[in-house]
Design a protein around this motif. Structure first.
Motif, PDB file in Angstrom:
ATOM      1  N   ILE A 136       5.285   5.806  -2.301  1.00 50.99           N
ATOM      2  CA  ILE A 136       5.182   5.117  -1.018  1.00 50.99           C
ATOM      3  C   ILE A 136       6.157   3.958  -0.950  1.00 50.99           C
ATOM      4  O   ILE A 136       6.683   3.611   0.112  1.00 50.99           O
TER       5      ILE A 136
ATOM      6  N   LYS B 180       7.030   9.038   7.789  1.00 52.76           N
ATOM      7  CA  LYS B 180       6.281   8.064   6.983  1.00 52.76           C
ATOM      8  C   LYS B 180       4.815   8.477   6.853  1.00 52.76           C
ATOM      9  O   LYS B 180       4.221   8.313   5.779  1.00 52.76           O
TER      10      LYS B 180
ATOM     11  N   GLN C 195       2.839   9.176   3.367  1.00 50.72           N
ATOM     12  CA  GLN C 195       1.579   8.530   3.006  1.00 50.72           C
ATOM     13  C   GLN C 195       0.547   9.558   2.552  1.00 50.72           C
ATOM     14  O   GLN C 195      -0.179   9.335   1.572  1.00 50.72           O
TER      15      GLN C 195
ATOM     16  N   VAL D 185      -4.538   6.585   4.178  1.00 52.70           N
ATOM     17  CA  VAL D 185      -3.673   6.516   5.360  1.00 52.70           C
ATOM     18  C   VAL D 185      -4.145   5.416   6.313  1.00 52.70           C
ATOM     19  O   VAL D 185      -3.331   4.638   6.845  1.00 52.70           O
TER      20      VAL D 185
ATOM     21  N   ILE E 139      -3.336   1.903   4.722  1.00 51.43           N
ATOM     22  CA  ILE E 139      -1.899   1.607   4.728  1.00 51.43           C
ATOM     23  C   ILE E 139      -1.435   1.214   6.125  1.00 51.43           C
ATOM     24  O   ILE E 139      -0.728   0.202   6.306  1.00 51.43           O
ATOM     25  N   ASN E 140      -1.827   1.978   7.134  1.00 50.50           N
ATOM     26  CA  ASN E 140      -1.369   1.683   8.489  1.00 50.50           C
ATOM     27  C   ASN E 140      -2.037   0.445   9.059  1.00 50.50           C
ATOM     28  O   ASN E 140      -1.422  -0.272   9.859  1.00 50.50           O
TER      29      ASN E 140
ATOM     30  N   ASN F 224      -0.070  -2.328   7.628  1.00 48.17           N
ATOM     31  CA  ASN F 224       1.268  -2.304   8.218  1.00 48.17           C
ATOM     32  C   ASN F 224       1.257  -2.832   9.649  1.00 48.17           C
ATOM     33  O   ASN F 224       2.185  -3.527  10.077  1.00 48.17           O
TER      34      ASN F 224
ATOM     35  N   MET G 161       3.153  -1.189   3.090  1.00 43.86           N
ATOM     36  CA  MET G 161       2.542   0.081   2.701  1.00 43.86           C
ATOM     37  C   MET G 161       2.122   0.074   1.239  1.00 43.86           C
ATOM     38  O   MET G 161       1.117   0.688   0.869  1.00 43.86           O
TER      39      MET G 161
ATOM     40  N   LEU H 156      -1.724   0.590  -0.024  1.00 40.19           N
ATOM     41  CA  LEU H 156      -2.116   1.669  -0.934  1.00 40.19           C
ATOM     42  C   LEU H 156      -2.889   1.129  -2.131  1.00 40.19           C
ATOM     43  O   LEU H 156      -3.876   1.734  -2.564  1.00 40.19           O
TER      44      LEU H 156
END
Length: 450
Positions: free
Chosen positions: A90, A107, A111, A152, A155-156, A159, A230, A234
């Protein structure tokens, strides 16, 4: 505890020391994209801060592998290697995105692949503690899908919240601190060795954020970019998966006694299911609102805009630093409130304290322009923005009302700055709020300078 603290300090030191050279490398490599319409900062700022954070992660895992007690985590579990494999993948995608702007769907696929790599190496959810039902074992496909979804989403969420200087790193640091305290309690108080990897991940994550924050506070000298946001998302998800789906609640032996005592005692069993959600509650709420807002407008859920929570705080009049501190406050309140409730769920003082702190947070949200002024005797100990302005001799001689009202400030005329104008260091509020376009030029005649 000492070995965890040593690992945290080593991770923070390596991240901090490498961020400076990484900043120079990002400038040379041209990883300084032009300012976009949704950006808050005013000057092009280098990215690739995730490079320093990744090497801090590697240093933390390497040090922990050579410590006496933490070495058992690597011998008895494959989770640290799974984390490193997924983090490397990642992080590589994030570095490429910071330089070349990779498509959002690519992306998203990366992920999911990173989450799948961790699942293949054993870092997956095996069972879930469900209130009223008990421990439910999951099939391989159910555990894989749930693990990928959690990775997922986390991470988002991280972000999406990375929009102000120091915001994402600070919020994740607060969340990982609460998570470390919870995982360490499960490992130390109940003697469950399966919670040791999650405790190690939380300590390393705190070190990564603490080492990067001095370079990222407003005005930021470098951004972590997608390679950093990211990555920490994670690592945060990996700790949540480890302590939620790997620790067997039946090992705690809490299901005994009367029904009322059992309900109170089993709260620590269900908190792992909720704590990973509470520590990303603010980023997750921002993520959900962004998806709903963009879909309602007929846009792609991955289309960028200026409607995030931190943007709204700036629009209502909060300064950059105050907006970040407010987001810190709410993150700490949610994360540590859930942590405290898991320790003693029967205490009404905890609920009362959370309610009082929530009221304080709402007051802070409703007073965006409130700037307290320190008394005269304390002005030497506070930042300049909290001091009263001094009246110049020229102003007093010109017949102004400064002698009649010496305590009142005489504001200078301000010119609004257009949104998106570069040339000013740091970020300012968006919307209709006015800002000083430039400082007054120095006087050519001799005299006292402002």
């Amino acid at each position: 505890m000492r070995e965890y603290l040593l690992t945290l300090c080593i991770t923070a030191a390596v991240t901090y020391l490498l961020t400076g050279p990484v900043r120079k490398f990002a400038i040379v490599a041209g990883a300084m994209p032009e300012i976009r319409a949704r950006d808050v900062h005013r000057e092009p700022t280098p990215r690739l801060g995730g490079i320093a954070m990744f090497f801090g992660l590697c240093a933390g895992l390497l040090v922990a592998d050579h410590l006496t007690n933490l070495n058992e985590v690597f011998e008895k579990s494959n989770e640290p290697r799974a984390l490193l494999s997924g983090a490397a993948l990642i992080w590589l995608i994030g570095v490429l995105d910071d330089k070349f702007e990779i498509d959002a769907l690519i992306k998203l696929g990366a992920q999911m692949i990173a989450a799948g790599v961790m699942v293949m190496q054993g870092l997956t959810i095996l069972w879930l503690p469900i209130p009223g039902v008990g421990t439910v074992a999951l099939t391989q496909w159910q555990g894989t899908l749930l693990t990928v979804a959690l990775v997922v989403i986390t991470i988002n969420a991280v972000n999406f919240v990375d929009g102000l200087d120091g915001l994402a790193a600070g919020m994740v640091c607060i969340a990982s601190a609460a998570f470390f305290m919870y995982a360490y309690r499960i490992w130390y108080s109940y003697g469950i060795e399966a919670a040791a990897p999650a405790t190690l991940f939380a300590a390393i994550l705190m070190g990564m954020c603490l080492g990067f924050l001095p370079h990222n506070m407003h005005p930021a000298r470098i951004f972590m970019g997608d390679s950093g946001s990211m990555l920490i998302g994670l690592v945060l998800a990996a700790g949540a998966i480890s302590v939620t789906g790997q620790v067997d609640p039946d090992v705690m032996n809490l299901f005994s006694g009367s029904e009322r005592n059992t309900v109170h005692q089993t709260v620590p069993v269900y908190i792992p299911l909720l704590l990973p959600l509470t520590i990303i509650a603010i980023p997750a709420a921002d993520l959900i609102l962004a998806i709903v807002r963009r879909t309602w407008r007929g846009q792609s859920p991955f289309a960028a805009d200026r409607g995030h929570l931190h943007h709204r705080l700036l629009e209502i009049g909060h300064s950059h630093s105050r907006a970040v501190l407010i987001m810190y406050f709410w993150s700490a309140l949610i994360a540590f409130g859930a942590l405290t409730y898991s320790v003693n769920s029967a205490s009404m003082w905890i609920v009362l304290g959370v309610v009082i702190l929530s009221a304080i947070g709402l007051v802070l949200l409703l007073l965006p322009r409130f700037t307290p002024r320190a008394p005269r005797w304390a002005e030497a100990f506070v930042p300049p923005r909290y001091r009263r302005r001094k009246v110049l001799p020229e102003t007093a001689a010109s017949g102004a009302s400064a002698q009649e009202c010496p305590s009142q400030e005489q504001p200078e005329p301000r010119t609004p700055v257009a949104i998106g104008v570069s040339g000013v260091n740091g970020a300012t509020a968006v919307g209709a709020r006015s800002r000083t376009a430039s400082r007054p030029a120095p006087r050519s005649t001799s005299g006292t300078a402002r």
